[in-house]
Design a protein around this motif. Structure first.
Motif, PDB file in Angstrom:
ATOM      1  N   ILE A   7     -30.267  12.532  15.817  1.00  0.00           N
ATOM      2  CA  ILE A   7     -30.814  12.654  17.132  1.00  0.00           C
ATOM      3  C   ILE A   7     -29.967  14.074  17.729  1.00  0.00           C
ATOM      4  CG2 ILE A   7     -31.921  12.530  19.426  1.00  0.00           C
ATOM      5  CD1 ILE A   7     -32.292   9.924  19.203  1.00  0.00           C
ATOM      6  N   GLU A   8     -28.580  13.600  17.568  1.00  0.00           N
ATOM      7  CA  GLU A   8     -27.996  14.861  17.940  1.00  0.00           C
ATOM      8  C   GLU A   8     -27.702  16.096  17.208  1.00  0.00           C
ATOM      9  OE1 GLU A   8     -24.082  13.563  18.944  1.00  0.00           O
ATOM     10  OE2 GLU A   8     -23.246  16.032  19.240  1.00  0.00           O
ATOM     11  N   LYS A  21     -32.675  22.066  16.881  1.00  0.00           N
ATOM     12  CA  LYS A  21     -33.598  22.698  17.720  1.00  0.00           C
ATOM     13  C   LYS A  21     -32.974  23.798  18.279  1.00  0.00           C
ATOM     14  CE  LYS A  21     -37.186  20.680  15.964  1.00  0.00           C
ATOM     15  NZ  LYS A  21     -38.061  21.441  15.131  1.00  0.00           N
ATOM     16  N   VAL A  38     -36.065  18.404  25.819  1.00  0.00           N
ATOM     17  CA  VAL A  38     -35.294  19.502  25.900  1.00  0.00           C
ATOM     18  C   VAL A  38     -35.743  20.289  25.987  1.00  0.00           C
ATOM     19  CG1 VAL A  38     -33.626  20.339  24.665  1.00  0.00           C
ATOM     20  CG2 VAL A  38     -33.390  17.654  24.627  1.00  0.00           C
ATOM     21  N   HIS A  39     -37.065  21.086  25.666  1.00  0.00           N
ATOM     22  CA  HIS A  39     -36.996  22.068  25.331  1.00  0.00           C
ATOM     23  C   HIS A  39     -38.415  22.657  27.155  1.00  0.00           C
ATOM     24  CE1 HIS A  39     -40.407  25.352  24.594  1.00  0.00           C
ATOM     25  NE2 HIS A  39     -38.869  25.669  24.320  1.00  0.00           N
ATOM     26  N   ILE A  87     -29.875  11.935  26.323  1.00  0.00           N
ATOM     27  CA  ILE A  87     -29.379  13.273  25.910  1.00  0.00           C
ATOM     28  C   ILE A  87     -28.591  13.891  27.546  1.00  0.00           C
ATOM     29  CG2 ILE A  87     -29.975  15.557  24.760  1.00  0.00           C
ATOM     30  CD1 ILE A  87     -32.536  13.776  24.402  1.00  0.00           C
ATOM     31  N   ILE A 129     -37.160  15.919  21.859  1.00  0.00           N
ATOM     32  CA  ILE A 129     -36.998  17.537  21.869  1.00  0.00           C
ATOM     33  C   ILE A 129     -37.952  18.191  22.513  1.00  0.00           C
ATOM     34  CG2 ILE A 129     -37.414  19.374  19.839  1.00  0.00           C
ATOM     35  CD1 ILE A 129     -37.370  17.165  17.634  1.00  0.00           C
ATOM     36  N   LEU A 154     -31.639  17.692  17.640  1.00  0.00           N
ATOM     37  CA  LEU A 154     -31.440  19.237  18.709  1.00  0.00           C
ATOM     38  C   LEU A 154     -30.752  20.067  19.065  1.00  0.00           C
ATOM     39  CD1 LEU A 154     -31.072  15.573  21.501  1.00  0.00           C
ATOM     40  CD2 LEU A 154     -33.435  17.714  21.244  1.00  0.00           C
ATOM     41  N   LYS A 155     -28.960  19.757  18.538  1.00  0.00           N
ATOM     42  CA  LYS A 155     -28.838  21.267  18.707  1.00  0.00           C
ATOM     43  C   LYS A 155     -29.461  22.139  17.239  1.00  0.00           C
ATOM     44  CE  LYS A 155     -23.740  19.792  19.406  1.00  0.00           C
ATOM     45  NZ  LYS A 155     -22.748  18.960  18.816  1.00  0.00           N
TER      46      LYS A 155
END
Lengths: 1580, 176
Positions: A1460-1461, A1467, A1538-1539, A1571, A1535, A1464-1465
């Motif tokens: 996941i990390e 992304k 976070v977005h 997160i 995702i 996400l990075k």
């Protein structure tokens, strides 16, 4: 030629032959006379011709010839004057001529004619009318006409004649009449005609006056001639005996006596019966024996008569000479059977049932169909109440039945007979036909093969017989010993063994002969085999030798050729094994074998044949004499009774009466149920119930009955016994052996056996026959069995049903069972088919072509047709496939449709079955998602029909006609104040969704205010250390304010930097935002308007219900940064960066708004536990002592009002009846209870039954049952029950949430049990609530399920617990809990409470949790379902006994974390395409350390020192960030989350990012994902 | 690949002995035909004419067929039912007609018939309603059995207005 003879022939019409002969004679005579006449004529004509060549002209000879040819008539001028010509001659006189006299007369006339002819020949010129002869054959009248015409110059006589003559008008008809009367034969008629002709001629010839004039003479003459010519004779009679005698000369009558065989066969031949030899001889049609004998006798009289007889002494004949089809044309009558498709039925005028999907036909009512189920009885082959003796007796009965069945079949005898016949046949063909008949010679090996097979079969059967007999005797002995042992008898069974003495000598002889025959055959077989093997061996040896030779030669060559090749050669040629010569069979060995076998399976010679006989005449020991245990058993049996339920398509349709089980464990019902059905039966089931006493009823077993074939009709259906057995475990405390319990007959308890309750139901199912004998069978087309047309000609279909055809094995089995004669030509096709099928190369076409010639006329191929994108698009749109529903404007041309349109759809179709197995966790979730998808589809399909089913109110919207009352009210309105001080809320008009279009619907969001927005932290407060507060339930709910640390309050009180929040509402990619307010408790009161667009422009309720969009309400802080670097520019202008920092959000699904109409309330904002740079105003209330404010606790709240403009009518959920296993009574009670409750409080939902995953109705309390939470959670904090409860609630909340009101679009809720829920790892409020409630119960708390409504979920389920006198409400999907008096509790209404054994409905005036009393013991406040009048029946739970958890998988969690990390990075970098994204490693590692702590503290109450910590580590940075917490379902939502926070939107040049992920694993693959995202800007 | 689009309506029925009529209809096409969109069968409402004896249904038909062959050109099956005062329904007539094969607007009159029962059946029909019905109305049009056994009497006429649109038939050599 005499007349008498003619009459004789008339009489003897029977024997044609003789008649013919006589006739010939007669004709000969006649002919002779005619011949004579002809000759004279010819002579005369000759003369005339020569004399008168010119006067006659050319036509003359022709006409004469014709006249003669036709009837051998005398020439016209040859006729003498006839007496009859004269006018007065009465016609009656002619009639009075006797038959016999005619000839006489004729003869005389002929004589006269002859003489006259001679005279005429001399005076030819006197008859100049040759042409007249032509008209002789014509009608007489014509002749007369002729005469008058041709006599151009009528003479005086003629003229006189003309006037005096009274013409006889129709003499011919008179003649015909006379002829009829006299019954003359044709010949006579002809003759008479001759006479007539003569007469005619005579008439014509009488031109001489004198004859005409002398009338009186003629008259006189007639009188004389009549008497002269007629002779009276007696009727000729031939006596019967004479007749017979005559007949005998002509006829042969074969005798009816049987012909002896020896006469029919060639000498010294024994009749041979082919049928006995096993050769097929067709069945002859039946001919009566006497007829057969007559035929045989007749044939034998013929020459070579014997060649008509076959070897068996019967007449050679075709097997069946009868023609298949009738040669007679069919006779039609209207009453006869009409073609089935044209048949009419008189149908009563019917009331249409509303839902026509239940009708069988294509929309047309076809009358009821009826299925008759006859349940005659029940026999237990094992029952828990069986005593040991019963067990044995049942076994014995079974064996005896088997014995009887075998005996009836008598296979041994049959096979022995066949064997004998075959052996005889072989002997015959060897001895008899030997050399001559090659066919017979060929048959011998076939026979032998068959002998072998038959023998083998026979031996096996014999052995089985013997074994069976032995077992029977053994069991009987056991029974006897048991009866002796227990000293009483329970069953009336008695076995007699009858011995049949046999003649020892004869027996021995037969036995020996049999053995000898067998030995011989075996020997022969062995030698044959030996020969074969020997031949094989020879060839093998030959091969081997030749190989050796080659090898040797190769070896020689080897030296010349290089190494490699030779090696290769070696590899290629493997050395064959040297063959071993076969052994020859030993006669002694064989004999021994045979004898051994005979001894084991055959009766020894002289041993008496034993015939067992089972009778039920034994006496049962009366109960008084039995021991106590047995008495108990018998009493128990008496108490028991049984009944059978009949289930049609798994719905109970009827049940039998309850009948007691008799002491021999038989139950007689004898009931016939007539089921009138509408749809094709899918399943027929009998449920056998066992009742003990009056109370408990248990389902023993379910028996599925095959649906009868359409040929099985009532009356012809046989009774069938269907066995059943149950896996119930019953242990009894008396003599009964129980069921599923092991017991033993031995004293030492060895040889244990376990019997299950079992038995047989005798029943028969058949289709009823209606009036007029029409079977009431639904059309078979409902079934999907396509019968291959090529098979239709086989008769077997009728007997095994059409379904049997698809299964070749079944067909073969049937053929074997029916003992089809394989040689019968009728069966040839079938046998061939079976042979092909069983040999594995089935050629049965598995398709059926409806229109065989269609292909030839097709425009395009099927592939091309199916490839058409346009058609596909149209079809998908028509089929309401989700992606294409309401797709507007399908392009006209193929080329205008892009392939892309189908991509999504195809992908979805593919993904349905493909499981992405990247790693373990994902795979599981993929499986679950798949499963859910399938459940969803099946549910949707089930409801699809119901959805398309409209009622009148759906279609017709009728406005109420204004009545007088309304008019009056309208008038009153005029008097109302225009602007009342207290305005009433007007109900908005609801709009049906059908005529809406895009832009018509708006979403109105009114954002009123917010409380407790986190405030910016000043840099000053960075070193504060707030104390970690410890809370308890007491603390939380008691009125006593806790001693919170007020340390930081002075800070913020004087702090000027507060917060400038604004709200952004986004819905369907439309974003609206409020103005910016100030302070932690901002007040906006702004109305935002967002347009709503339904998916694909479809505004039907169905589509609106499935809108998945959510309204996001995000709260941001607007931060202004001075963008100007350096002080020197400050004066000239203001340059500031506006940054927005995400503070929290509220999500409200559209469906909630849609269903609720409006949403009005204060919601808790979803705020991350830590907001870097912000602090929560924990103690804002600061000892003000207001409960209401204090209860805000931590967390921010926002007050909203959301509604849809115009108001839409929410679709009503479909209420369908479902299958159920609940008791009828309970369901009825539930219905009544619901009706009572809703009549009082129509707004309050009363829930008694729910639908489980398999679509069955289940009573709701069955879901509640104490269950064990995962041990890991209990162990975590063993001392504090409160923290454990919180942890458990958190665990439940971590299970992903999936609202099924969205997926099942307003259809219904499906409730899964807790184990299903844990396996699926997704569910909605109910599942969460049920699981949480069960956990609490399992932990020993008092817990209830609350059915109520909450904000924003709408109708939902919460959990209520009683904690130290306080009621606590738990939100299962968030894990939060609230006190009863908590103002901000999202639960708004409480409708009912559910525990594991009861349901309480809220009868109080109010339903808000704050205002009601939760004490369920008060019947006035809570109406309970089970009460004294309806006691709780003890429903078993649908939940499992215990939940089994997988241990938390730490490794998987770490792996997931890394994945996941990284994702996400990637992304975040992707989202910032134009900027450089720097990652601050220090910060990341620090953040990573925070996360486990957060998890440990469940996101609450963590130290707010993250920033301090960070600054300690990093130095002077402006940090903003927050942790996000999610339960793990998939990566994509993370995702998105976070977005949506917009962290990446910062575009300050020197920004740095930090991102840390932590995944905590809980048991059963439940993951909690944290997160932490932060952006850092270095402070200058 | 040719397409046939039928747009029209079942206008009504006339000449039936009863009022309160409704009509069940169904389109039947051969194996080469594929129903792209639209309903292939349906039922009209009950019309109870008050003035004259023509029942107007004006029931829309909108069916889109695709075909790969000419065989089995679609035909319309009609059943006219009567609903009596008690709400019971009975068949008044069966009718069948082909969909016109030329493009354009067509006004069709489909005459109907109904089976004639025995004397007894007719008597009970007049007294208690109901009447003889075809057991298999679908197959009765296709089979070539002894049709003369079926005794029918004339029922009324169903009026149809159909617009037929053909597409791509010319491509396969069929001139419309």
């Amino acid at each position: 030629m005499d007349y008498s003879q003619v009459s004789a022939t008339d009489q003897m019409n029977r024997s044609e032959e003789s008649q013919m002969i006589i006739m010939e004679e007669f004709l000969d005579e006649d002919a002779a006379q005619v011949e004579r006449l002809r000759r004279t004529l010819a002579a005369r004509r000759h003369r005339r011709q020569t004399a008168l060549p010119e006067a006659a002209g050319p036509p003359e000879p022709r006409t004469q010839e014709r006249g003669r040819d036709k009837m051998a008539a005398p020439p016209p001028d040859a006729a003498p004057p006839a007496p009859r010509d004269l006018p007065p001659a009465p016609s009656t006189s002619r009639a009075s001529f006797a038959e016999c006299s005619v000839r006489e007369r004729m003869r005389e006339k002929l004589k006269a004619a002859r003489s006259k002819a001679e005279i005429n020949a001399l005076q030819e010129d006197s008859s100049p009318h040759p042409r007249r002869s032509k008209s002789i054959r014509e009608r007489k009248t014509e002749v007369k006409m002729d005469k008058t015409v041709q006599n151009d110059f009528p003479s005086a006589e003629e003229a006189y004649n003309f006037f005096t003559f009274s013409f006889d008008p129709e003499p011919e008809s008179i003649k015909a009449g006379a002829r009829k009367r006299n019954g003359l034969s044709e010949e006579e008629e002809a003759e008479e005609e001759c006479v007539e002709a003569n007469e005619d001629e005579e008439e014509e010839d009488k031109t001489d006056e004198d004859v005409r004039l002398v009338k009186d003479d003629d008259l006189f003459m007639i009188g004389q001639t009549a008497e002269d010519l007629v002779v009276m004779k007696p009727a000729d009679y031939e006596s019967y005996s004479e007749q017979l005698k005559k007949e005998k000369e002509f006829l042969f009558i074969p005798s009816k006596l049987t012909v002896s065989a020896s006469e029919k066969m060639p000498g010294n031949m024994q009749p041979r019966y082919l049928e006995d030899e096993g050769i097929y001889t067709g069945e002859r049609p039946s001919v009566s024996q006497s007829n057969q004998n007559i035929l045989e006798n007749r044939i034998l009289r013929q020459e070579q008569g014997k060649k008509w007889f076959g070897d068996d002494g019967k007449i050679l004949a075709l097997p069946n000479p009868i023609k298949q089809s009738s040669t007679r044309p069919p006779i039609f009558s209207l009453e006869e059977a009409i073609a089935p498709e044209l048949e009419t039925v008189y149908a009563k005028a019917i009331k249409m049932t509303a839902a026509n999907q239940y009708l069988v036909g294509p929309g047309d009512f076809q009358g009821p169909f009826q299925l008759d189920i006859d349940i005659s009885g029940l026999i237990f082959t094992h029952h828990p109440c069986f005593s040991r003796e019963h067990v044995l007796a049942a076994k014995l009965a079974q064996l005896y039945d088997q014995y009887l069945a075998r005996k009836q079949k008598n296979l041994t005898e049959l096979l022995t007979g066949k064997l004998d016949a075959l052996r005889n046949a072989v002997q015959c063909s060897i001895d008899g036909g030997g050399a001559g008949v090659p066919v017979a010679q060929q048959r011998i090996p076939e026979y032998k093969l068959e002998i072998r097979q038959t023998r083998r079969l026979r031996d096996a059967e014999e052995e089985k017989d013997r074994m069976l007999l032995k077992t029977i005797i053994k069991v009987w002995k056991q029974i006897k010993s048991l009866r002796d042992f227990q000293k009483f008898t329970n069953t009336p069974m008695k076995l007699y063994l009858r011995k049949e003495e046999t003649d020892q000598r004869l027996d021995e002889k037969r036995y020996e002969a049999e053995i000898q025959a067998e030995i011989n055959e075996l020997l022969e077989e062995c030698t044959e085999e030996y020969e074969k093997k020997r031949a094989e061996y020879e060839t093998e040896l030959q091969k081997w030798k030749s190989w050796k030779k080659i090898q040797k030669s190769k070896k020689k060559k080897k030296k010349d050729i290089n190494e490699e090749e030779s090696v290769e050669n070696y590899d290629l040629d493997e050395e064959p094994v040297k063959p071993i010569p076969p052994k020859k069979a030993n006669i002694l060995e064989i004999e021994q074998q045979v004898r051994e076998k005979a001894a084991s399976c055959r009766r020894k010679p002289g041993e008496p044949a034993v015939i067992p006989e089972l009778v039920l005449s034994g006496s049962i020991t009366p109960t008084e004499l039995c021991p106590q245990a047995e008495v108990l058993r018998r009493e128990d049996v008496k108490k028991r009774s049984a009944f059978i339920k009949v289930l049609f398509n798994s719905k109970e349709v009827s049940r039998t009466v309850t009948r007691p089980i008799s002491s021999d464990f038989r139950v007689h019902f004898g009931q016939i149920f007539n089921l009138q059905i509408f749809n094709w039966p899918e399943s027929l089931k009998l449920q056998i119930y066992d009742t003990v006493g009056k109370s408990s009823t248990t389902l023993l077993a379910e028996v599925f009955i095959p649906v009868p074939e359409t040929t099985v009709l009532t009356g012809s259906a046989p009774m069938e016994e269907i066995e059943f057995s149950s896996n119930q475990r019953v242990m009894l405390d008396h003599e009964g052996v129980g069921s599923g319990v092991s017991f033993s007959f031995e004293a030492d308890g060895s040889n244990k056996m376990t019997l299950m309750t079992s038995g047989k139901v005798s029943n028969s199912v058949s289709w009823a026959v209606g009036e007029k004998g029409i079977p009431l069978i639904p059309p078979v087309s409902q079934q999907n069995t396509g019968i291959p047309s090529s098979l239709k000609n086989i008769d077997a279909i009728a007997s095994i049903g059409t379904s049997g055809l698809t299964d070749m094995k079944k067909l073969a089995k049937w053929a074997a069972e029916a003992k089809l004669d394989p040689n019968d030509p009728n069966n040839a096709a079938l046998m061939k088919l079976i042979m092909v099928a069983t040999s594995g190369e089935a050629q049965v076409p598995d398709y059926f072509r409806l229109e065989p010639l269609q292909q030839e006329f097709n425009f395009v191929s099927d592939e091309e047709f199916n490839r058409s994108k346009r058609f596909r698009l149209l079809q998908l749109r028509n089929g309401e496939v989700a992606e294409f529903r309401n797709y507007k404007q399908v392009p006209l041309h193929e080329r205008e449709i892009s392939e892309k349109i189908f991509q999504d759809y195809e992908k979805r179709l593919q993904e349905r079955d493909v499981i992405d197995s990247k790693n373990v966790i994902d795979a599981h979730r993929a499986v679950v998602a798949n499963y859910l998808q399938k459940v969803r589809e099946s549910v949707i399909n089930r409801f699809l029909i119901a959805k398309h089913h409209f009622i009148l109110s759906d279609l017709v919207n009728e406005e109420e006609i204004p009545s007088l009352g309304i008019l009056g009210l309208g008038l009153l309105k005029l008097t109302e104040t225009k602007r009342p001080l207290k305005p009433k809320r007007k109900e908005r008009k609801k709009v049906t969704a059908q005529n809406l279009s895009d832009g018509d619907i708006k979403l109105l969001v009114n954002i009123v205010r917010a409380y407790h927005i986190p405030v910016r932290k000043s840099v000053m407060s960075k070193l504060q250390q707030p104390s970690k507060s410890s809370r308890s339930f007491n603390e939380m709910f008691a009125a006593v304010p806790s001693a919170q640390s007020p340390a930081d309050s002075p800070d913020w009180a004087f702090n000027q930097v507060l917060v400038r929040p604004f709200v952004e509402v986004s819905f369907q990619r439309t974003v609206c935002q409020t103005t910016t307010a100030e302070g932690p408790n901002p007040n906006w009161n702004e109305e935002l308007e967002l347009p709503f667009r339904a998916p694909n422009g479809d505004y039907s309720t169905h589509s609106l219900q499935s809108v998945k969009d959510e309204v996001f309400i995000n709260v941001f802080d607007e931060v202004l940064h001075d963008a100007v670097e350096g002080d020197h520019e400050r004066g000239s202008g203001i340059h500031a960066h506006v940054e927005r920092h995400w503070l929290g959000c509220v999500k409200i699904p559209f469906t909630t708004i849609y269903f609720q109409g409006r949403i009005d309330g204060t919601f808790k904002m979803d705020i991350p536990p830590v907001l870097l740079g912000y602090s929560k105003e924990k103690n804002m209330g600061l000892e003000r002592g207001y409960d209401s404010v204090r209860n805000l606790r931590e967390g921010s709240y926002i007050t909203l009002f959301i509604t849809i403009e115009p108001q839409l009518i929410p679709g009503e959920s479909v209420r369908e009846k479902f299958d159920t296993q609940e008791d009828e009574k309970l369901l009825q009670a539930a219905e009544k209870y619901e009706a009572e409750c809703t009549s009082k409080f129509p707004n309050r939902q009363c829930l008694t039954t729910v639908i489980d995953l398999s679509g069955k109705t289940v009573f709701i309390t069955r879901y509640i049952k104490p269950l064990n939470p995962p041990q890991e959670l209990l162990d975590a904090t063993p001392n504090s029950s409160q923290t454990v409860a919180e942890l458990v609630a958190r665990y439940v909340a971590l299970i992903p949430f999936l609202p099924d009101s969205v997926s099942f679009a307003g259809i219904c809720d499906l409730w899964s049990t807790s184990d299903q829920f844990l396996y699926l790892l997704s569910g909605d409020e109910e599942e969460h609530a049920v699981l949480l409630c069960n956990y609490f119960l399992g932990m020993g708390k008092k817990a209830w399920l609350i059915i109520g409504s909450a904000i924003p979920e709408g109708p939902t389920a919460y959990v209520l617990t009683l904690e130290q006198g306080q009621y606590v409400v738990w939100n299962p999907s968030t894990g939060c809990f609230y006190g009863q008096y908590d103002t901000f509790c999202p639960l708004q209404n409480v409708y009912c409470l559910i525990s594991c054994d009861n349901i309480w409905f809220n009868m109080q005036d109010y339903d808000s949790p704050v205002r009601i009393n939760f004490d369920t013991s008060k019947p006035k406040l809570w109406k309970s379902f089970f009460s004294r009048s309806l006691p709780y029946p003890g429903l078993y739970s649908v939940q499992p006994e215990e939940l089994v958890y997988q241990h938390s998988d730490k490794a998987a969690a770490v792996e997931l974390q890394g994945r996941i990390e990284k994702l996400l990075k990637d992304k975040i970098m992707e989202w910032r395409p134009r900027h450089l994204t720097r990652w601050n490693r220090y910060c990341t590692s620090t953040l990573r350390n925070f996360l486990p702590l957060l998890e440990q503290n469940q996101g609450k109450d963590v130290e707010d020192d993250h920033e301090a910590e960070l600054q300690k580590q990093l130095g002077d940075y402006r940090v903003s960030g927050f942790p996000i917490h999610r339960p793990f379902t998939e990566v994509r939502p993370l995702i998105e989350a976070v977005h949506s926070t917009g962290v990446h939107t910062i575009d300050i040049s020197n920004v740095e990012f930090a991102l840390a992920v932590y995944v905590h694993a809980y048991p059963q693959n439940v993951f909690s994902v944290w997160i932490y995202v932060a952006s850092l800007v270095r402070n200058k | 690949m040719a397409e046939v689009h039928i747009i029209g309506q079942i206008v009504g029925g006339s000449g039936f002995p009863q009022r309160r009529l409704f009509c069940k209809w169904g389109l039947h096409a051969g194996g080469a035909w594929k129903l792209l969109s639209g309903l292939g069968s349906g039922q009209t409402q009950v019309d109870d004419p008050q003035v004259d004896d023509v029942a107007y249904w004006c029931h829309p038909l909108d069916v889109h067929f695709a075909t790969k062959g000419l065989q089995g050109w679609p035909k319309l099956h009609l059943q006219v039912w009567h609903q009596d005062g008690l709400g019971r329904s009975e068949v008044l007539g069966y009718g069948f007609c082909h969909i016109p094969a030329t493009p354009g607007c067509h006004s069709l009159a489909c005459v109907t018939w109904r089976p004639r029962g025995t004397l007894w059946e007719r008597l009970s029909q007049s007294l208690v309603g109901g009447g003889p019905q075809l057991r298999a109305p679908e197959t009765s049009t296709t089979g070539a059995a002894d049709r003369f056994r079926l005794r029918t009497e004339a029922a009324g006429t169903v009026h149809l207005q159909l617009g037929v649109l053909l597409r791509h038939f010319g491509r396969y050599g069929i001139e419309c």
